[in-house]
Design a protein around this motif. Structure first.
Motif, PDB file in Angstrom:
ATOM      1  N   GLN A  89      98.314  62.587  -1.576  1.00 17.62           N
ATOM      2  CA  GLN A  89      97.892  61.296  -1.045  1.00 17.62           C
ATOM      3  C   GLN A  89      96.425  61.354  -0.612  1.00 17.62           C
ATOM      4  O   GLN A  89      95.690  60.367  -0.749  1.00 17.62           O
ATOM      5  N   ALA A  90      95.992  62.524  -0.123  1.00 18.15           N
ATOM      6  CA  ALA A  90      94.589  62.687   0.270  1.00 18.15           C
ATOM      7  C   ALA A  90      93.679  62.608  -0.946  1.00 18.15           C
ATOM      8  O   ALA A  90      92.596  62.004  -0.897  1.00 18.15           O
ATOM      9  N   VAL A  91      94.103  63.224  -2.064  1.00 19.09           N
ATOM     10  CA  VAL A  91      93.324  63.141  -3.307  1.00 19.09           C
ATOM     11  C   VAL A  91      93.243  61.690  -3.776  1.00 19.09           C
ATOM     12  O   VAL A  91      92.187  61.215  -4.195  1.00 19.09           O
ATOM     13  N   LYS A  92      94.354  60.975  -3.676  1.00 16.57           N
ATOM     14  CA  LYS A  92      94.373  59.570  -4.097  1.00 16.57           C
ATOM     15  C   LYS A  92      93.386  58.745  -3.281  1.00 16.57           C
ATOM     16  O   LYS A  92      92.641  57.923  -3.842  1.00 16.57           O
ATOM     17  N   ARG A  93      93.382  58.966  -1.968  1.00 18.08           N
ATOM     18  CA  ARG A  93      92.439  58.227  -1.117  1.00 18.08           C
ATOM     19  C   ARG A  93      90.996  58.556  -1.495  1.00 18.08           C
ATOM     20  O   ARG A  93      90.131  57.656  -1.516  1.00 18.08           O
ATOM     21  N   GLU A  94      90.737  59.817  -1.813  1.00 15.93           N
ATOM     22  CA  GLU A  94      89.376  60.209  -2.194  1.00 15.93           C
ATOM     23  C   GLU A  94      88.964  59.548  -3.506  1.00 15.93           C
ATOM     24  O   GLU A  94      87.813  59.107  -3.656  1.00 15.93           O
ATOM     25  N   LEU A  95      89.889  59.476  -4.456  1.00 12.02           N
ATOM     26  CA  LEU A  95      89.595  58.812  -5.727  1.00 12.02           C
ATOM     27  C   LEU A  95      89.257  57.336  -5.493  1.00 12.02           C
ATOM     28  O   LEU A  95      88.269  56.822  -6.045  1.00 12.02           O
ATOM     29  N   PHE A  96      90.044  56.667  -4.678  1.00 13.50           N
ATOM     30  CA  PHE A  96      89.786  55.258  -4.393  1.00 13.50           C
ATOM     31  C   PHE A  96      88.473  55.073  -3.626  1.00 13.50           C
ATOM     32  O   PHE A  96      87.756  54.081  -3.833  1.00 13.50           O
ATOM     33  N   ASP A  97      88.165  56.030  -2.763  1.00 15.44           N
ATOM     34  CA  ASP A  97      86.898  55.963  -2.026  1.00 15.44           C
ATOM     35  C   ASP A  97      85.700  56.066  -2.971  1.00 15.44           C
ATOM     36  O   ASP A  97      84.690  55.377  -2.790  1.00 15.44           O
ATOM     37  N   ILE A  98      85.805  56.936  -3.977  1.00 18.29           N
ATOM     38  CA  ILE A  98      84.714  57.099  -4.944  1.00 18.29           C
ATOM     39  C   ILE A  98      84.519  55.804  -5.731  1.00 18.29           C
ATOM     40  O   ILE A  98      83.390  55.354  -5.967  1.00 18.29           O
ATOM     41  N   VAL A  99      85.628  55.207  -6.151  1.00 17.80           N
ATOM     42  CA  VAL A  99      85.543  53.937  -6.880  1.00 17.80           C
ATOM     43  C   VAL A  99      84.844  52.879  -6.040  1.00 17.80           C
ATOM     44  O   VAL A  99      83.971  52.145  -6.523  1.00 17.80           O
ATOM     45  N   LYS A 100      85.189  52.821  -4.757  1.00 16.27           N
ATOM     46  CA  LYS A 100      84.577  51.837  -3.865  1.00 16.27           C
ATOM     47  C   LYS A 100      83.106  52.141  -3.627  1.00 16.27           C
ATOM     48  O   LYS A 100      82.257  51.239  -3.654  1.00 16.27           O
ATOM     49  N   ARG A 101      82.789  53.435  -3.424  1.00 14.77           N
ATOM     50  CA  ARG A 101      81.415  53.839  -3.107  1.00 14.77           C
ATOM     51  C   ARG A 101      80.455  53.507  -4.247  1.00 14.77           C
ATOM     52  O   ARG A 101      79.318  53.097  -4.028  1.00 14.77           O
ATOM     53  N   TYR A 102      80.918  53.716  -5.486  1.00 15.33           N
ATOM     54  CA  TYR A 102      80.053  53.495  -6.649  1.00 15.33           C
ATOM     55  C   TYR A 102      80.281  52.122  -7.304  1.00 15.33           C
ATOM     56  O   TYR A 102      79.752  51.879  -8.386  1.00 15.33           O
ATOM     57  N   HIS A 103      81.085  51.278  -6.671  1.00 18.09           N
ATOM     58  CA  HIS A 103      81.343  49.927  -7.188  1.00 18.09           C
ATOM     59  C   HIS A 103      81.887  49.979  -8.621  1.00 18.09           C
ATOM     60  O   HIS A 103      81.353  49.337  -9.532  1.00 18.09           O
ATOM     61  N   LEU A 104      82.965  50.732  -8.800  1.00 19.89           N
ATOM     62  CA  LEU A 104      83.511  50.973 -10.131  1.00 19.89           C
ATOM     63  C   LEU A 104      84.827  50.245 -10.389  1.00 19.89           C
ATOM     64  O   LEU A 104      85.543  50.565 -11.336  1.00 19.89           O
ATOM     65  N   THR A 105      85.134  49.273  -9.564  1.00 23.53           N
ATOM     66  CA  THR A 105      86.421  48.595  -9.683  1.00 23.53           C
ATOM     67  C   THR A 105      86.656  48.034 -11.083  1.00 23.53           C
ATOM     68  O   THR A 105      87.786  48.082 -11.602  1.00 23.53           O
ATOM     69  N   GLU A 106      85.608  47.539 -11.706  1.00 24.90           N
ATOM     70  CA  GLU A 106      85.741  46.951 -13.040  1.00 24.90           C
ATOM     71  C   GLU A 106      85.644  47.987 -14.146  1.00 24.90           C
ATOM     72  O   GLU A 106      85.848  47.657 -15.319  1.00 24.90           O
ATOM     73  N   ARG A 107      85.353  49.229 -13.779  1.00 18.38           N
ATOM     74  CA  ARG A 107      85.129  50.263 -14.802  1.00 18.38           C
ATOM     75  C   ARG A 107      86.199  51.345 -14.826  1.00 18.38           C
ATOM     76  O   ARG A 107      86.308  52.103 -15.787  1.00 18.38           O
ATOM     77  N   VAL A 108      86.976  51.432 -13.741  1.00 14.77           N
ATOM     78  CA  VAL A 108      87.999  52.478 -13.614  1.00 14.77           C
ATOM     79  C   VAL A 108      89.370  51.836 -13.442  1.00 14.77           C
ATOM     80  O   VAL A 108      89.550  50.954 -12.595  1.00 14.77           O
ATOM     81  N   SER A 109      90.344  52.294 -14.245  1.00 10.32           N
ATOM     82  CA  SER A 109      91.708  51.774 -14.167  1.00 10.32           C
ATOM     83  C   SER A 109      92.672  52.895 -13.791  1.00 10.32           C
ATOM     84  O   SER A 109      92.598  53.993 -14.352  1.00 10.32           O
ATOM     85  N   PHE A 110      93.564  52.621 -12.862  1.00 11.71           N
ATOM     86  CA  PHE A 110      94.623  53.547 -12.475  1.00 11.71           C
ATOM     87  C   PHE A 110      95.952  53.002 -13.002  1.00 11.71           C
ATOM     88  O   PHE A 110      96.340  51.887 -12.655  1.00 11.71           O
ATOM     89  N   THR A 111      96.645  53.779 -13.817  1.00 10.98           N
ATOM     90  CA  THR A 111      97.891  53.293 -14.419  1.00 10.98           C
ATOM     91  C   THR A 111      99.125  53.680 -13.630  1.00 10.98           C
ATOM     92  O   THR A 111     100.202  53.124 -13.853  1.00 10.98           O
ATOM     93  N   GLY A 112      99.001  54.661 -12.710  1.00  8.09           N
ATOM     94  CA  GLY A 112     100.187  55.215 -12.079  1.00  8.09           C
ATOM     95  C   GLY A 112     100.925  56.094 -13.070  1.00  8.09           C
ATOM     96  O   GLY A 112     100.427  56.398 -14.161  1.00  8.09           O
ATOM     97  N   TYR A 113     102.127  56.531 -12.692  1.00  4.24           N
ATOM     98  CA  TYR A 113     102.939  57.335 -13.619  1.00  4.24           C
ATOM     99  C   TYR A 113     103.427  56.456 -14.764  1.00  4.24           C
ATOM    100  O   TYR A 113     103.821  55.310 -14.562  1.00  4.24           O
ATOM    101  N   GLN A 114     103.389  57.014 -15.973  1.00  4.27           N
ATOM    102  CA  GLN A 114     103.830  56.290 -17.148  1.00  4.27           C
ATOM    103  C   GLN A 114     104.680  57.202 -18.027  1.00  4.27           C
ATOM    104  O   GLN A 114     104.505  58.419 -18.012  1.00  4.27           O
ATOM    105  N   PRO A 115     105.610  56.638 -18.813  1.00  4.17           N
ATOM    106  CA  PRO A 115     106.390  57.452 -19.743  1.00  4.17           C
ATOM    107  C   PRO A 115     105.479  58.110 -20.777  1.00  4.17           C
ATOM    108  O   PRO A 115     104.393  57.587 -21.084  1.00  4.17           O
TER     109      PRO A 115
END
Length: 243
Positions: A97-123
């Protein structure tokens, strides 16, 4: 025990270091169903778009934080690149969960919301489909602070190479046995965001090398990591034992 099978030479050395006689340890590579994965040459989209794929549970060893940091730096230079991250953190794992928060923080810091997609677990079939929808795989595994590591090499790397995708990874465990540096992709030192950024930028800037890297990767998988060949090898290992 009469026979000990390991995924690659790094894992063999670890077993020997624990006291296992070296003559009892044999490398038995993890094979994939290469015949079920078709080869596809990669080229940028007509508008120049480059799609990059990363995949793995959000554990420290997967190095996803470094992958995202490198992407963030390269994205400041190239406005036509996008990153998709397959995977997630398990609810009962605070460190993930700490890694997940860090990933989201990086996206926010660099304004990458439109450039980075998180799919979650997938088959798995969804991941396989994603291989063909992306151009490059980034998989910069590291040795975690608690000692966790890949042991061998992530299967996603082998699968991606079988589809013709160039791979950017690290000098980690047995990954160099799969990703041949400069031949099927590129390797950089662990946790080296600067080197990772430089190599990713090079790949994005030089799509003309994707074809040669992809063909070499497919050939390497067919020769060394094909489940059919490895199954035959495993059978011979078993037959060599005398009871």
């Amino acid at each position: 025990g009469s026979l000990f099978l390991v995924e690659g030479p790094y894992m063999k050395q670890q077993l020997v270091s624990l006291g296992c006689p070296a003559e009892k340890v044999f490398v038995q590579r993890l094979g994939i169903e290469a015949d079920e994965l078709s080869f596809q040459l990669r080229d940028p989209d007509l508008d120049g778009t480059v799609r990059i794929l990363a995949a793995g549970t959000f554990t420290e060893k997967k190095g996803l934080v470094y992958a995202l940091e490198a992407f963030a730096h390269v994205s400041q230079k190239h406005r036509h690149i996008y990153l998709t991250i397959f995977g997630d953190a398990r609810p009962n794992r605070p460190e993930e969960q700490a890694v997940k928060r860090e990933l989201f923080d990086i996206v926010k810091r660099y304004h990458l919301t439109e450039r980075v997609s998180f799919t979650g677990y997938q088959p798995h079939p969804v991941l396989v489909k994603a291989y063909y929808e992306h151009h490059l795989l980034i998989s910069p595994s590291v040795h975690a602070q608690d000692g966790d590591n890949e042991g061998g090499s992530p299967v996603t790397i082998t699968e991606a190479m079988a589809t013709g995708m160039p791979v950017l990874s690290t000098w980690h465990c047995d990954i160099p046995e799969v990703v041949l540096d400069g031949v099927t992709g590129f390797l950089v030192p662990e946790r080296d965001v600067e080197a990772l950024t430089e190599r990713l930028d090079f790949l994005v800037t030089h799509p003309e090398i994707w074809g040669p890297l992809g063909r070499a990767g497919r050939a390497h998988v067919e020769t060394k990591f094909n489940a059919r060949n490895q199954g035959q090898s495993l059978g011979k290992r078993y037959d060599s034992l005398h009871y």
